[in-house]
Design a protein around this motif. Structure first.
Motif, short mmCIF file in Angstrom:
data_model
loop_
_atom_site.label_atom_id
_atom_site.label_comp_id
_atom_site.label_asym_id
_atom_site.label_seq_id
_atom_site.Cartn_x
_atom_site.Cartn_y
_atom_site.Cartn_z
N ASP A 49 0.85 -1.18 0.00
CA ASP A 49 0.00 0.00 0.00
C ASP A 49 0.89 1.23 0.00
N LYS B 281 -18.72 9.63 -6.55
CA LYS B 281 -18.11 8.32 -6.36
C LYS B 281 -18.18 7.60 -7.71
N THR C 5 -14.06 2.10 -10.17
CA THR C 5 -12.77 2.00 -10.88
C THR C 5 -12.71 0.83 -11.84
N GLU D 90 -4.15 10.03 -2.29
CA GLU D 90 -4.93 8.80 -2.12
C GLU D 90 -4.02 7.57 -2.08
N GLU E 225 -3.17 -1.13 -8.28
CA GLU E 225 -4.57 -1.49 -8.02
C GLU E 225 -5.18 -0.47 -7.08
N LEU E 226 -6.43 -0.13 -7.36
CA LEU E 226 -7.15 0.85 -6.56
C LEU E 226 -8.32 0.20 -5.84
N ALA E 227 -8.94 0.94 -4.95
CA ALA E 227 -10.15 0.48 -4.29
C ALA E 227 -11.24 0.32 -5.36
N ALA E 228 -12.34 -0.33 -5.02
CA ALA E 228 -13.42 -0.56 -5.98
C ALA E 228 -14.05 0.75 -6.46
N SER E 229 -14.00 1.79 -5.62
CA SER E 229 -14.54 3.08 -6.04
C SER E 229 -13.67 4.19 -5.46
N VAL E 230 -13.64 5.32 -6.17
CA VAL E 230 -12.90 6.50 -5.72
C VAL E 230 -13.80 7.72 -5.84
N THR F 139 -2.51 0.21 -4.17
CA THR F 139 -1.66 -0.95 -3.96
C THR F 139 -0.76 -1.11 -5.18
#
Length: 188
Positions: A70, A174, A177, A110, A125-130, A113
């Motif tokens: 991270d 929101k 991603t 922000e 890799e990002l979170a499921a939403s930003v 990963t």
């Protein structure tokens, strides 16, 4: 680290002669006649291409040690994106090509990963939403509330998202991603 086909697990990454592959699925097969073997579906980590390959039971190969860390996105510097390890404060430049589609969703400060194999960055890799801010869109018109109607909105990162007609410039939204679709207005 050498492993045998008996150690296979889905998601494991293997360092084979023809590249770095992730094990998508595998099946041990013991025919009535002849030796046992393992039928696999492999995904190339660098290109995303899949292939099927068969290994003899007990065959040994190298397991690739993948480091998922991270990191905080700091800023863009020409053709690279600079990330910082929040534990050691080490800064890591990542090429836009290695970051892939994540460049459309990265906002300074922000977390993301960063996946590495040795010194090579494989992806971000990002979170499921930003949450992104709307930089430009046509203004909403009072009474223009047709159900399901959409308009294009350019986000602060340059990503263009289809949003409902009532969304105004400066609003925070929101965004998914994985698909690049509008989810909802951001709270808070």
């Amino acid at each position: 680290m050498a492993i045998s086909t008996a150690d296979f697990r889905n998601g494991m990454t293997l360092d084979l002669d023809d590249g770095l592959f992730q094990l998508a699925e595998f099946q041990h097969v013991k025919p009535g006649k002849g030796g046992a073997f393992v039928r696999t579906t492999l995904r190339n980590v660098r290109t995303g291409a899949t292939l099927e390959r068969t290994f003899r039971a007990g065959e040994r190969m190298e397991r690739a040690v993948i480091d998922n860390r991270d990191m905080q996105y700091l800023y863009a510097d020409g053709d690279s994106l600079v990330f910082m390890d929040t534990d050691s404060y080490e800064q890591l430049p990542v090429s836009r090509a290695a970051a892939g589609d994540a460049t459309n969703y990265l906002v300074e400060g922000e977390m993301a990963t960063v996946t590495r194999y040795g010194d090579e960055v494989l992806g971000v890799e990002l979170a499921a939403s930003v949450v992104l801010e709307v930089a430009d869109t046509d203004p909403g018109v009072q009474g223009d509330r047709v159900s399901g109607a959409r308009k294009a909105a350019t986000m602060s990162t340059g990503l263009v998202v289809q949003v409902p007609l009532f969304i105004e410039p400066g609003e925070r939204l929101k965004v998914d991603t994985r698909s690049g679709e509008y989810i909802e207005r951001a709270r808070g």
